[in-house]
Scaffold this active site. Structure first.
Site, PDB file in Angstrom:
ATOM      1  N   ARG A 121       0.789  -1.205  -0.011  1.00 45.28           N
ATOM      2  CA  ARG A 121      -0.050   0.062  -0.054  1.00 45.28           C
ATOM      3  C   ARG A 121       0.905   1.358   0.221  1.00 45.28           C
ATOM      4  NH1 ARG A 121      -3.640  -1.584   4.182  1.00 45.28           N
ATOM      5  NH2 ARG A 121      -3.492   0.525   5.059  1.00 45.28           N
ATOM      6  N   LYS A 186       3.150  -7.450  11.631  1.00 45.85           N
ATOM      7  CA  LYS A 186       2.340  -7.746  10.542  1.00 45.85           C
ATOM      8  C   LYS A 186       2.499  -9.061   9.925  1.00 45.85           C
ATOM      9  CE  LYS A 186       0.937  -5.401   6.157  1.00 45.85           C
ATOM     10  NZ  LYS A 186       0.692  -4.008   5.711  1.00 45.85           N
ATOM     11  N   ARG A 321      -0.745   5.982  18.451  1.00 43.18           N
ATOM     12  CA  ARG A 321       0.110   7.054  19.142  1.00 43.18           C
ATOM     13  C   ARG A 321       0.478   6.559  20.529  1.00 43.18           C
ATOM     14  NH1 ARG A 321       1.283  11.645  16.108  1.00 43.18           N
ATOM     15  NH2 ARG A 321       2.200  12.146  18.162  1.00 43.18           N
TER      16      ARG A 321
HETATM   17  C1  BTN Z   1       0.180  -3.920   2.221  1.00 42.20           C
HETATM   18  O1  BTN Z   1       1.046  -2.926   1.969  1.00 42.20           O
HETATM   19  O2  BTN Z   1      -0.235  -4.178   3.410  1.00 42.20           O
HETATM   20  C2  BTN Z   1      -0.408  -4.587   1.086  1.00 42.20           C
HETATM   21  C3  BTN Z   1       0.588  -5.652   0.604  1.00 42.20           C
HETATM   22  C4  BTN Z   1      -0.059  -6.677  -0.893  1.00 42.20           C
HETATM   23  C5  BTN Z   1       1.011  -7.360  -1.314  1.00 42.20           C
HETATM   24  C6  BTN Z   1       0.448  -8.475  -1.991  1.00 42.20           C
HETATM   25  S1  BTN Z   1       1.204  -9.955  -2.627  1.00 42.20           S
HETATM   26  C7  BTN Z   1       0.336 -10.131  -4.170  1.00 42.20           C
HETATM   27  C8  BTN Z   1       0.114  -8.872  -4.683  1.00 42.20           C
HETATM   28  N1  BTN Z   1       0.932  -8.383  -5.436  1.00 42.20           N
HETATM   29  C9  BTN Z   1       1.593  -7.197  -5.209  1.00 42.20           C
HETATM   30  O3  BTN Z   1       2.415  -6.716  -5.926  1.00 42.20           O
HETATM   31  N2  BTN Z   1       1.185  -6.786  -4.034  1.00 42.20           N
HETATM   32  C10 BTN Z   1      -0.120  -7.833  -3.738  1.00 42.20           C
END
Ligand code: BTN
Length: 324
Positions: A121, A186, A321
């Site tokens: 993201r 995560k 926070r």
């Molecule tokens: C995040 O940042 O939390 C989202 C991560 C999403 C990763 C997945 S892996 C499969 C799909 N292909 C990508 O390039 N991104 C998503």
């Protein structure tokens, strides 16, 4: 640099394989084997080389197989899925589906053993070493407009969390909108790409990155606390089974969302919610807000009490926070 899938498949049992035997099976020289082993290491696969005994992986590794994944699907989900691809390597499973969406009218899913440009993201990279995790994307067509799909990312988070709970993970949580966390670390991330006219229909690519067995060398490169399934469960997880269950749950979830929207997912989402009652800072490209989280609205927007005024946010990055 490409990797040799056949070599990885031979090493996947976790046992010792002599350079000579590998060279013979692969029909190459021993120095070519050595180079191929180095290529695997460069892609995040640790390979032990022990003089006199040969090469081995630290632990057995299960490569992905489309048929094994499809075998996990219920007849209902199987009927709804028009195609599943499993790739040795892609830039990004989501990019692959986005590129081909126009040519594929139905529902498609795709996995890769490795991503060379995995996307997270907010423009971040998603670290995607070879053969250890799950990188899965699903292309789905909704009749609805993009505006009514605002809650879909929460529903997708519920789907992933439910699968992981069913695999035995206790104490999972969701951090709005859909980060899957365990003890503040995560475990999985979800990225949605929406494309469509304002009045609908809309095609959505949902990408799920799930840490199954993140190699330590790769994990050291991640800039936030993380964990993986094998660490939590204390035992190796079968990636094909896990991928199949994720795919099944996402298909059923999207079908349900297309009929009933976010409503059926709100209660399950709240049960996984880790933020309510906490003071957070929400950041978006043009600004930020700090307040106390009061759950989510019916459409999935984050309810934030900012200086005593209730405000609603549809996007942004949350950071906690303080303990409260
Ligand atoms: C995040 O940042 O939390 C989202 C991560 C999403 C990763 C997945 S892996 C499969 C799909 N292909 C990508 O390039 N991104 C998503």
């Amino acid at each position: 640099m490409p990797y040799n899938r056949q070599l990885l498949a031979l090493l996947a049992d976790g046992g010792f394989h002599s350079g000579a035997a590998l060279a013979h099976t692969l029909g190459v020289s021993r120095s070519a084997v050595w180079k191929a082993v180095h290529a695997l290491s460069a892609h995040g696969v640790e390979v032990y080389a022990v003089p006199g005994r040969g090469y081995r992986l630290p632990a057995p590794l299960e490569l992905l197989h489309g048929d094994t994944i499809l075998a996990q699907l219920s007849p209902r989900a199987r009927r709804m899925l028009d195609g599943l691809e499993v790739h040795d390597e892609l830039d990004s499973t989501s990019q692959h589906l986005l590129r081909n969406a126009a040519a594929w009218p139905g529902v498609h899913a795709c996995l890769a053993e490795r991503q060379t440009a995995g996307r997270g993201r907010r423009g971040r990279a998603w670290l995607s070493p070879l053969g250890h995790n799950i990188y899965l994307s699903v292309l789905w067509r909704f009749e609805q407009s993009p505006a009514s799909l605002g809650g879909l990312s929460l529903a997708a988070g519920v789907a992933v969390a439910q699968v992981l709970r069913a695999l035995g993970v206790q104490g999972l949580g969701l951090k709005w909108p859909n980060d899957v966390v365990w003890q503040g670390r995560k475990l999985a991330g979800i990225l949605l790409d929406l494309n469509g006219e304002a009045s609908g229909p809309c095609s959505v690519v949902t990408g799920v990155g799930l840490n199954v067995m993140m190699p330590q060398t790769q994990g050291a490169l991640i800039d936030q606390p993380w964990t993986d399934l094998n660490t939590i469960l204390g035992a190796p997880v079968l990636r094909n089974r896990c991928a199949g269950r994720l795919l099944e749950r996402l298909i059923v979830t999207f079908d349900e969302y297309a009929r009933n929207g976010l409503a059926p997912f709100l209660e399950p989402w709240r049960a996984f919610d880790t933020l309510t009652g906490k003071t957070v800072r929400l950041q978006w490209p043009q600004g930020s807000a700090t307040g106390r989280v009061q759950g989510v609205r019916e459409d999935g927007a984050l309810r934030l009490s900012v200086n005593g005024v209730m405000r609603y946010y549809n996007y942004g990055e949350v950071s906690v926070r303080e303990a409260s």
